[in-house]
Design a protein around this motif. Sequence first.
Motif, PDB file in Angstrom:
ATOM      1  N   ASN A  23      32.999 -30.801   5.706  1.00 18.05           N
ATOM      2  CA  ASN A  23      33.604 -32.081   6.059  1.00 18.05           C
ATOM      3  C   ASN A  23      33.022 -33.211   5.211  1.00 18.05           C
ATOM      4  O   ASN A  23      33.752 -34.092   4.741  1.00 18.05           O
ATOM      5  CB  ASN A  23      33.385 -32.356   7.553  1.00 18.05           C
ATOM      6  CG  ASN A  23      34.012 -33.647   7.999  1.00 18.05           C
ATOM      7  OD1 ASN A  23      35.220 -33.802   7.989  1.00 18.05           O
ATOM      8  ND2 ASN A  23      33.177 -34.598   8.395  1.00 18.05           N
ATOM      9  N   THR A  24      31.720 -33.180   5.003  1.00 17.13           N
ATOM     10  CA  THR A  24      31.055 -34.209   4.193  1.00 17.13           C
ATOM     11  C   THR A  24      31.564 -34.167   2.757  1.00 17.13           C
ATOM     12  O   THR A  24      31.931 -35.207   2.190  1.00 17.13           O
ATOM     13  CB  THR A  24      29.526 -34.025   4.232  1.00 17.13           C
ATOM     14  OG1 THR A  24      29.090 -34.114   5.585  1.00 17.13           O
ATOM     15  CG2 THR A  24      28.815 -35.065   3.388  1.00 17.13           C
ATOM     16  N   THR A  35      35.250 -35.328   2.571  1.00 12.98           N
ATOM     17  CA  THR A  35      35.370 -36.775   2.795  1.00 12.98           C
ATOM     18  C   THR A  35      34.937 -37.561   1.567  1.00 12.98           C
ATOM     19  O   THR A  35      35.634 -38.477   1.119  1.00 12.98           O
ATOM     20  CB  THR A  35      34.539 -37.200   4.024  1.00 12.98           C
ATOM     21  OG1 THR A  35      35.070 -36.538   5.174  1.00 12.98           O
ATOM     22  CG2 THR A  35      34.558 -38.691   4.226  1.00 12.98           C
ATOM     23  N   LEU A  47      31.584 -44.089   5.211  1.00 14.61           N
ATOM     24  CA  LEU A  47      30.422 -43.448   5.844  1.00 14.61           C
ATOM     25  C   LEU A  47      30.518 -43.491   7.365  1.00 14.61           C
ATOM     26  O   LEU A  47      30.145 -42.524   8.033  1.00 14.61           O
ATOM     27  CB  LEU A  47      29.123 -44.076   5.345  1.00 14.61           C
ATOM     28  CG  LEU A  47      28.813 -43.795   3.885  1.00 14.61           C
ATOM     29  CD1 LEU A  47      27.557 -44.560   3.444  1.00 14.61           C
ATOM     30  CD2 LEU A  47      28.650 -42.304   3.623  1.00 14.61           C
ATOM     31  N   LEU A  57      32.853 -40.848   8.147  1.00 14.91           N
ATOM     32  CA  LEU A  57      32.185 -39.562   7.968  1.00 14.91           C
ATOM     33  C   LEU A  57      31.338 -39.221   9.188  1.00 14.91           C
ATOM     34  O   LEU A  57      31.357 -38.085   9.663  1.00 14.91           O
ATOM     35  CB  LEU A  57      31.321 -39.584   6.702  1.00 14.91           C
ATOM     36  CG  LEU A  57      30.493 -38.329   6.419  1.00 14.91           C
ATOM     37  CD1 LEU A  57      31.377 -37.092   6.327  1.00 14.91           C
ATOM     38  CD2 LEU A  57      29.696 -38.521   5.152  1.00 14.91           C
ATOM     39  N   ALA A  84      32.197 -36.142  11.392  1.00 19.72           N
ATOM     40  CA  ALA A  84      31.168 -35.093  11.502  1.00 19.72           C
ATOM     41  C   ALA A  84      30.894 -34.765  12.963  1.00 19.72           C
ATOM     42  O   ALA A  84      30.717 -33.586  13.322  1.00 19.72           O
ATOM     43  CB  ALA A  84      29.884 -35.534  10.801  1.00 19.72           C
ATOM     44  N   ASN A  99      38.751 -33.091  12.069  1.00 23.91           N
ATOM     45  CA  ASN A  99      38.671 -34.040  10.960  1.00 23.91           C
ATOM     46  C   ASN A  99      39.882 -34.957  10.964  1.00 23.91           C
ATOM     47  O   ASN A  99      39.761 -36.176  10.843  1.00 23.91           O
ATOM     48  CB  ASN A  99      38.562 -33.284   9.635  1.00 23.91           C
ATOM     49  CG  ASN A  99      38.719 -34.186   8.432  1.00 23.91           C
ATOM     50  OD1 ASN A  99      39.845 -34.488   8.023  1.00 23.91           O
ATOM     51  ND2 ASN A  99      37.612 -34.619   7.867  1.00 23.91           N
TER      52      ASN A  99
END
Length: 159
Positions: free
Chosen positions: A61-62, A65, A101, A104, A108, A128
Amino acid sequence: MVRLGIGTLNSSSVSGPLSDVRRWWPKLARYAGVSVVGVAITQLLLAACLGWLSWGPVLANTAATVLAALPIFQMNRRLVWGRRGQHSLRTEIIPFWSYTLLGLLVSAGFVALADAAWKSNVAVMMANLVAWGVLWFGKFLLLERYLFADRASPTSARR
């Protein structure tokens, strides 16, 4: 003429908060189009990181993104708000990445919960999508009012 408590509506003009909505429709439509492309990029990257690379859900996911944010920023800047030329670190890049962020962190959390509950790549991808969906309109307002605000307009954010 109709008085709505949030503005005045007649056949020739819209005032109050409704005028913002009327003025935003073209941008909101372009923003939605960019968002569809951004979702496709993010979901493809997420699927690749989860499936082909066998990364954990939060790492995947990080990566998805962060990698998708690069073209999404450029598409929003150029296609939605018509900005060209030099980027402003203070008024464009830092706020955009700060919101990214934040997104994110939210995504997350959603991804970690989905993985713990269902242990499914499809659930992770949906988590997500839901997280970014929740943040979608807030991001439009941030971009419209602050990042790419018309600097000549009296309603623009002060810099």
